[in-house]
Write a protein that holds these residues in place. Sequence first.
Motif, mmCIF file in Angstrom:
data_model
loop_
_atom_site.group_PDB
_atom_site.id
_atom_site.type_symbol
_atom_site.label_atom_id
_atom_site.label_comp_id
_atom_site.label_asym_id
_atom_site.label_seq_id
_atom_site.Cartn_x
_atom_site.Cartn_y
_atom_site.Cartn_z
ATOM 1 N N GLU A 82 1.432 -1.598 0.291
ATOM 2 C CA GLU A 82 0.443 -0.250 0.092
ATOM 3 C C GLU A 82 1.188 1.468 -0.196
ATOM 4 N N PHE A 83 0.317 2.331 -0.919
ATOM 5 C CA PHE A 83 0.983 3.231 -0.620
ATOM 6 C C PHE A 83 0.292 4.476 -1.212
ATOM 7 N N ASP A 84 0.651 5.857 -0.641
ATOM 8 C CA ASP A 84 -0.350 6.934 -0.435
ATOM 9 C C ASP A 84 0.576 8.025 -1.724
ATOM 10 N N VAL A 85 0.112 8.302 -2.030
ATOM 11 C CA VAL A 85 0.508 9.316 -3.755
ATOM 12 C C VAL A 85 -0.048 10.787 -3.274
ATOM 13 N N TYR A 86 0.648 11.264 -3.080
ATOM 14 C CA TYR A 86 0.636 13.793 -2.808
ATOM 15 C C TYR A 86 0.906 14.245 -4.126
ATOM 16 N N MET A 87 0.081 15.178 -3.747
ATOM 17 C CA MET A 87 0.402 16.315 -5.774
ATOM 18 C C MET A 87 -0.487 17.378 -4.489
ATOM 19 N N SER A 88 0.581 18.200 -5.784
ATOM 20 C CA SER A 88 -0.158 19.783 -4.770
ATOM 21 C C SER A 88 -1.616 19.899 -5.302
ATOM 22 N N ALA A 89 -2.571 20.682 -4.874
ATOM 23 C CA ALA A 89 -4.308 21.003 -5.242
ATOM 24 C C ALA A 89 -3.731 21.519 -6.665
ATOM 25 N N GLU A 90 -3.655 22.013 -7.244
ATOM 26 C CA GLU A 90 -3.721 22.938 -8.525
ATOM 27 C C GLU A 90 -3.664 21.740 -9.699
ATOM 28 N N ASN A 91 -2.640 20.524 -9.161
ATOM 29 C CA ASN A 91 -2.512 20.010 -10.173
ATOM 30 C C ASN A 91 -3.030 18.483 -10.654
ATOM 31 N N THR A 92 -4.137 18.146 -9.065
ATOM 32 C CA THR A 92 -5.033 17.098 -9.340
ATOM 33 C C THR A 92 -5.886 17.331 -10.626
ATOM 34 N N ILE A 93 -6.515 18.946 -10.339
ATOM 35 C CA ILE A 93 -7.449 19.024 -11.382
ATOM 36 C C ILE A 93 -6.896 18.595 -12.554
ATOM 37 N N ASP A 94 -5.216 17.592 -13.449
ATOM 38 C CA ASP A 94 -4.939 17.694 -14.474
ATOM 39 C C ASP A 94 -5.158 16.407 -13.943
ATOM 40 N N ALA A 95 -4.219 15.753 -13.029
ATOM 41 C CA ALA A 95 -4.575 14.336 -12.721
ATOM 42 C C ALA A 95 -5.603 13.781 -13.623
ATOM 43 N N GLU A 96 -5.441 12.507 -14.835
ATOM 44 C CA GLU A 96 -6.345 11.611 -14.974
ATOM 45 C C GLU A 96 -5.876 10.368 -14.657
ATOM 46 N N TYR A 97 -4.607 10.085 -14.576
ATOM 47 C CA TYR A 97 -4.663 9.041 -14.186
ATOM 48 C C TYR A 97 -3.317 7.710 -13.278
ATOM 49 N N ILE A 98 -3.298 7.254 -12.773
ATOM 50 C CA ILE A 98 -2.265 6.697 -11.307
ATOM 51 C C ILE A 98 -1.966 5.098 -12.648
ATOM 52 N N CYS A 99 -1.037 5.461 -12.586
ATOM 53 C CA CYS A 99 -0.442 4.165 -13.293
ATOM 54 C C CYS A 99 1.076 3.686 -12.124
ATOM 55 N N SER A 100 0.854 1.918 -12.281
ATOM 56 C CA SER A 100 1.986 1.233 -11.656
ATOM 57 C C SER A 100 2.294 0.341 -13.204
ATOM 58 N N THR A 101 3.852 0.258 -13.607
ATOM 59 C CA THR A 101 4.779 -0.288 -14.299
ATOM 60 C C THR A 101 5.482 -1.178 -13.852
ATOM 61 N N SER A 102 5.411 -2.373 -13.814
ATOM 62 C CA SER A 102 6.424 -3.504 -13.361
ATOM 63 C C SER A 102 7.824 -3.453 -14.623
ATOM 64 N N LYS A 103 8.890 -2.992 -13.059
ATOM 65 C CA LYS A 103 9.857 -3.260 -13.438
ATOM 66 C C LYS A 103 10.709 -4.211 -14.130
ATOM 67 N N LEU A 104 11.636 -4.401 -14.951
ATOM 68 C CA LEU A 104 12.317 -5.385 -15.418
ATOM 69 C C LEU A 104 14.149 -6.084 -15.132
ATOM 70 N N ARG A 105 13.864 -6.971 -14.170
ATOM 71 C CA ARG A 105 15.418 -7.189 -13.402
ATOM 72 C C ARG A 105 16.466 -7.846 -14.531
ATOM 73 N N GLY A 106 17.442 -6.658 -14.547
ATOM 74 C CA GLY A 106 18.332 -6.989 -15.460
ATOM 75 C C GLY A 106 20.613 -6.969 -14.559
ATOM 76 N N ASN A 107 19.894 -7.781 -13.704
ATOM 77 C CA ASN A 107 21.417 -8.083 -12.825
ATOM 78 C C ASN A 107 21.544 -9.352 -13.506
ATOM 79 N N ASP A 108 20.906 -10.340 -13.427
ATOM 80 C CA ASP A 108 21.049 -11.651 -14.118
ATOM 81 C C ASP A 108 20.676 -12.239 -15.930
#
Length: 123
Positions: A82-108
Amino acid sequence: MYRSVIFLIALGGAVLGHDMTPTYPTWSMSFVPTAKQTTMKIFNKRQDVQWYQINVFDGEWNPLPFVTRYKYINVPYLKHAEFDVYMSAENTIDAEYICSTSKLRGNDDFKPIVESRICSRFK
């Protein structure tokens, strides 16, 4: 012949990704008077991925500035985070999507083929 075999393999293989809830988040007041917050939850269904990047976009998919404790979140296989996202009140008007992208490991030598992105749309 080879095409039909590849097609059958693709049909038989399970495609698993990750879940992010709520699907339609809303902004609420935060402890900072000029900012708003929302709380999101990620569930990892991929054994080959443990890290997810968080982003916030406007309606034209332009990135917007936001704050979380970590921009990359570690979510072990079959676990929740679980995580919290904070944004300035004026930017929340423009915010349409919140996304999570899987990050592939590159160390093996193991490199997953599919990178998944899950987005929730603000109400």
